[in-house]
Design a protein around this motif. Structure first.
Motif, PDB file in Angstrom:
ATOM      1  N   GLY A  10      29.622  32.945  36.715  1.00 18.77           N
ATOM      2  CA  GLY A  10      30.507  33.834  35.970  1.00 18.77           C
ATOM      3  C   GLY A  10      31.961  33.615  36.314  1.00 18.77           C
ATOM      4  N   ALA A  11      32.310  32.370  36.644  1.00 13.61           N
ATOM      5  CA  ALA A  11      33.624  32.085  37.224  1.00 13.61           C
ATOM      6  C   ALA A  11      34.751  32.049  36.206  1.00 13.61           C
ATOM      7  CB  ALA A  11      33.572  30.755  37.977  1.00 13.61           C
ATOM      8  N   ALA A  12      34.435  32.124  34.915  1.00 15.41           N
ATOM      9  CA  ALA A  12      35.497  32.106  33.904  1.00 15.41           C
ATOM     10  C   ALA A  12      36.082  33.484  33.642  1.00 15.41           C
ATOM     11  CB  ALA A  12      34.968  31.508  32.597  1.00 15.41           C
ATOM     12  N   GLY A  13      35.420  34.534  34.094  1.00 12.24           N
ATOM     13  CA  GLY A  13      35.899  35.895  33.852  1.00 12.24           C
ATOM     14  C   GLY A  13      37.000  36.306  34.805  1.00 12.24           C
ATOM     15  N   VAL A  14      37.533  37.491  34.581  1.00 11.67           N
ATOM     16  CA  VAL A  14      38.632  37.998  35.410  1.00 11.67           C
ATOM     17  C   VAL A  14      38.206  38.103  36.868  1.00 11.67           C
ATOM     18  CG1 VAL A  14      40.137  39.978  35.848  1.00 11.67           C
ATOM     19  CG2 VAL A  14      39.740  39.207  33.493  1.00 11.67           C
ATOM     20  N   LEU A  15      37.032  38.696  37.113  1.00 13.81           N
ATOM     21  CA  LEU A  15      36.561  38.812  38.494  1.00 13.81           C
ATOM     22  C   LEU A  15      36.231  37.432  39.064  1.00 13.81           C
ATOM     23  CD1 LEU A  15      35.765  40.421  40.958  1.00 13.81           C
ATOM     24  CD2 LEU A  15      33.511  40.800  39.922  1.00 13.81           C
ATOM     25  N   GLY A  16      35.619  36.585  38.266  1.00 16.21           N
ATOM     26  CA  GLY A  16      35.299  35.243  38.738  1.00 16.21           C
ATOM     27  C   GLY A  16      36.531  34.471  39.156  1.00 16.21           C
ATOM     28  N   GLN A  17      37.607  34.581  38.378  1.00 15.00           N
ATOM     29  CA  GLN A  17      38.846  33.903  38.721  1.00 15.00           C
ATOM     30  C   GLN A  17      39.445  34.478  40.009  1.00 15.00           C
ATOM     31  OE1 GLN A  17      40.745  31.231  36.572  1.00 15.00           O
ATOM     32  NE2 GLN A  17      38.522  31.019  36.664  1.00 15.00           N
ATOM     33  N   ALA A  18      39.344  35.808  40.169  1.00 17.78           N
ATOM     34  CA  ALA A  18      39.865  36.438  41.389  1.00 17.78           C
ATOM     35  C   ALA A  18      39.076  36.003  42.610  1.00 17.78           C
ATOM     36  CB  ALA A  18      39.831  37.957  41.249  1.00 17.78           C
ATOM     37  N   VAL A  19      37.759  35.944  42.476  1.00 15.24           N
ATOM     38  CA  VAL A  19      36.916  35.512  43.600  1.00 15.24           C
ATOM     39  C   VAL A  19      37.192  34.055  43.937  1.00 15.24           C
ATOM     40  CG1 VAL A  19      34.528  35.064  44.307  1.00 15.24           C
ATOM     41  CG2 VAL A  19      35.124  37.222  43.194  1.00 15.24           C
ATOM     42  N   ALA A  20      37.300  33.204  42.917  1.00 12.22           N
ATOM     43  CA  ALA A  20      37.579  31.789  43.159  1.00 12.22           C
ATOM     44  C   ALA A  20      38.917  31.608  43.865  1.00 12.22           C
ATOM     45  CB  ALA A  20      37.565  31.015  41.838  1.00 12.22           C
ATOM     46  N   SER A  21      39.933  32.329  43.402  1.00 15.08           N
ATOM     47  CA  SER A  21      41.249  32.225  44.023  1.00 15.08           C
ATOM     48  C   SER A  21      41.205  32.671  45.478  1.00 15.08           C
ATOM     49  CB  SER A  21      42.262  33.061  43.237  1.00 15.08           C
ATOM     50  OG  SER A  21      43.520  33.047  43.854  1.00 15.08           O
ATOM     51  N   HIS A  22      40.539  33.790  45.740  1.00 15.58           N
ATOM     52  CA  HIS A  22      40.474  34.328  47.099  1.00 15.58           C
ATOM     53  C   HIS A  22      39.720  33.372  48.016  1.00 15.58           C
ATOM     54  CE1 HIS A  22      40.474  37.723  49.992  1.00 15.58           C
ATOM     55  NE2 HIS A  22      39.373  37.140  50.424  1.00 15.58           N
ATOM     56  N   LEU A  23      38.571  32.891  47.569  1.00 19.02           N
ATOM     57  CA  LEU A  23      37.786  31.988  48.412  1.00 19.02           C
ATOM     58  C   LEU A  23      38.493  30.654  48.601  1.00 19.02           C
ATOM     59  CD1 LEU A  23      34.139  32.591  47.095  1.00 19.02           C
ATOM     60  CD2 LEU A  23      35.248  33.596  49.107  1.00 19.02           C
ATOM     61  N   GLY A  24      39.161  30.187  47.552  1.00 16.05           N
ATOM     62  CA  GLY A  24      39.909  28.942  47.684  1.00 16.05           C
ATOM     63  C   GLY A  24      41.000  29.049  48.730  1.00 16.05           C
ATOM     64  N   GLN A  25      41.725  30.159  48.717  1.00 13.97           N
ATOM     65  CA  GLN A  25      42.785  30.363  49.703  1.00 13.97           C
ATOM     66  C   GLN A  25      42.212  30.493  51.111  1.00 13.97           C
ATOM     67  OE1 GLN A  25      45.330  33.628  48.494  1.00 13.97           O
ATOM     68  NE2 GLN A  25      45.451  32.848  46.403  1.00 13.97           N
ATOM     69  N   ALA A  26      40.961  30.955  51.211  1.00  7.03           N
ATOM     70  CA  ALA A  26      40.310  31.092  52.521  1.00  7.03           C
ATOM     71  C   ALA A  26      39.708  29.776  53.006  1.00  7.03           C
ATOM     72  CB  ALA A  26      39.225  32.166  52.451  1.00  7.03           C
ATOM     73  N   GLY A  27      39.819  28.721  52.193  1.00  8.13           N
ATOM     74  CA  GLY A  27      39.364  27.412  52.630  1.00  8.13           C
ATOM     75  C   GLY A  27      37.987  27.003  52.167  1.00  8.13           C
ATOM     76  N   TYR A  28      37.349  27.819  51.341  1.00  6.94           N
ATOM     77  CA  TYR A  28      36.037  27.451  50.838  1.00  6.94           C
ATOM     78  C   TYR A  28      36.160  26.335  49.803  1.00  6.94           C
ATOM     79  CZ  TYR A  28      33.967  31.677  52.893  1.00  6.94           C
ATOM     80  OH  TYR A  28      33.521  32.645  53.761  1.00  6.94           O
ATOM     81  N   ARG A  29      35.154  25.488  49.757  1.00  3.55           N
ATOM     82  CA  ARG A  29      35.001  24.535  48.658  1.00  3.55           C
ATOM     83  C   ARG A  29      34.081  25.170  47.622  1.00  3.55           C
ATOM     84  NH1 ARG A  29      32.848  19.295  51.211  1.00  3.55           N
ATOM     85  NH2 ARG A  29      31.800  20.753  52.625  1.00  3.55           N
ATOM     86  N   LEU A  30      34.379  24.981  46.346  1.00  2.00           N
ATOM     87  CA  LEU A  30      33.780  25.809  45.310  1.00  2.00           C
ATOM     88  C   LEU A  30      33.158  24.996  44.191  1.00  2.00           C
ATOM     89  CD1 LEU A  30      36.764  28.305  44.983  1.00  2.00           C
ATOM     90  CD2 LEU A  30      34.692  28.635  46.355  1.00  2.00           C
ATOM     91  N   LEU A  31      31.995  25.457  43.729  1.00  2.00           N
ATOM     92  CA  LEU A  31      31.439  25.008  42.462  1.00  2.00           C
ATOM     93  C   LEU A  31      31.487  26.214  41.528  1.00  2.00           C
ATOM     94  CD1 LEU A  31      30.072  22.607  40.981  1.00  2.00           C
ATOM     95  CD2 LEU A  31      27.891  23.732  41.475  1.00  2.00           C
ATOM     96  N   LEU A  32      32.320  26.140  40.507  1.00  2.00           N
ATOM     97  CA  LEU A  32      32.573  27.248  39.592  1.00  2.00           C
ATOM     98  C   LEU A  32      31.831  26.996  38.296  1.00  2.00           C
ATOM     99  CD1 LEU A  32      36.433  27.435  40.167  1.00  2.00           C
ATOM    100  CD2 LEU A  32      34.640  28.655  41.423  1.00  2.00           C
ATOM    101  N   VAL A  33      30.957  27.918  37.900  1.00  2.00           N
ATOM    102  CA  VAL A  33      30.140  27.710  36.703  1.00  2.00           C
ATOM    103  C   VAL A  33      30.185  28.931  35.806  1.00  2.00           C
ATOM    104  CG1 VAL A  33      28.600  26.097  37.902  1.00  2.00           C
ATOM    105  CG2 VAL A  33      28.005  28.519  37.812  1.00  2.00           C
ATOM    106  N   ASP A  34      30.027  28.682  34.498  1.00  2.00           N
ATOM    107  CA  ASP A  34      30.035  29.759  33.508  1.00  2.00           C
ATOM    108  C   ASP A  34      29.589  29.181  32.174  1.00  2.00           C
ATOM    109  OD1 ASP A  34      30.723  32.059  31.856  1.00  2.00           O
ATOM    110  OD2 ASP A  34      32.092  32.664  33.442  1.00  2.00           O
ATOM    111  N   LEU A  35      29.290  30.067  31.225  1.00  2.00           N
ATOM    112  CA  LEU A  35      29.067  29.622  29.854  1.00  2.00           C
ATOM    113  C   LEU A  35      30.340  28.989  29.298  1.00  2.00           C
ATOM    114  CD1 LEU A  35      26.931  32.438  28.177  1.00  2.00           C
ATOM    115  CD2 LEU A  35      26.373  30.010  28.216  1.00  2.00           C
ATOM    116  N   ASN A  36      31.471  29.623  29.582  1.00  2.00           N
ATOM    117  CA  ASN A  36      32.769  29.064  29.218  1.00  2.00           C
ATOM    118  C   ASN A  36      33.285  28.196  30.368  1.00  2.00           C
ATOM    119  OD1 ASN A  36      32.944  30.584  26.719  1.00  2.00           O
ATOM    120  ND2 ASN A  36      33.239  32.377  28.026  1.00  2.00           N
TER     121      ASN A  36
END
Length: 229
Positions: A10-36
């Motif tokens: 659900g990474a394309a939504g508002v919450l998904g973008q916020a979570v991705a940004s927060h985790l990215g800044q914390a140093g996590y490597r991310l696989l972001l997936v969504d219908l969009n």
């Protein structure tokens, strides 16, 4: 050790973008997936994949396969994919209930099912499911939605009991109304200062992924701002 890898659905939504940004800044490597197609402009190592329908178990398994192909490890999953409907029961239909089950429960079940064997084998891993405060107490027009989010919470509890012996943690966050453009538009007379900021919820999710939460299993943590539930 290399920085942890987390799958965010659900990474394309508002919450998904916020979570991705927060985790990215914390140093996590991310696989972001969504219908969009999820957007990504952060500095963290991230891969963004669209056209993923997690109501299909084969799509969930492919997400796990892609994470291994890109990163060679998986340390956590955040199950954000889902949906909402407000519909009084007198006007509702089984189609609505089926849709809420598919969007909120089936997506979560499929992702957990796809990753759990690996987490058990490696004796580690954290799953954070996004439920809702409505799982604790439903309001008017929220029967189908609240029932589906309650199922997410019960799934979280069951998975935690089944997997803590393997060093795998499964927990959930239970947010109330999120401060998003869509919610502001649909409730123009409400005070969004009472709602939950997506960045705030992202911080709770990051905590549950981290070693600081190593002793928390099967929790459903209300994150409700100043909203009365």
């Amino acid at each position: 050790m290399s920085n942890p890898v987390v799958i965010v659905t659900g990474a394309a939504g508002v919450l998904g973008q916020a979570v991705a940004s927060h985790l990215g800044q914390a140093g996590y490597r991310l696989l972001l997936v969504d219908l969009n197609q999820p957007d990504w402009e952060g500095d963290s190592d991230a891969v963004s994949i669209g056209n993923v329908d997690l109501t299909q178990p084969e799509h969930a398994q492919e997400v796990v396969n892609q994470a291994w192909e890109y990163f060679g490890q998986i340390d956590g999953v955040v199950n954000l994919a889902g949906g909402f409907v407000w519909e009084p029961q007198a006007e509702s239909s089984l189609e609505t209930w089926d849709r809420m089950y598919a969007m909120n429960v089936q997506t979560t079940v499929n992702m957990c099912q796809a990753v759990l064997a690996q987490f058990q084998d490696q004796q580690s891993g954290a799953i954070v499911n996004v439920g809702a405060a409505a799982a604790i107490k439903a309001g008017a027009g929220m029967g189908a939605y609240a029932a589906s989010k309650s199922a997410v919470l019960r799934l979280t509890e069951a998975l935690a009991a089944e997997n803590k012996q393997f060093g795998v943690r499964v927990n959930a966050v239970l947010p109330s109304i999120l401060d998003t453009p869509a919610n502001r538009a649909s409730m123009p007379d409400a005070d969004p200062a009472d709602w939950v900021a997506p960045a705030s919820l992202a911080g709770v999710i990051e905590f549950l992924l981290s070693d600081l939460a190593r002793d928390i299993h099967g929790a459903g943590i209300p994150v409700v701002g100043r909203v009365t539930i």
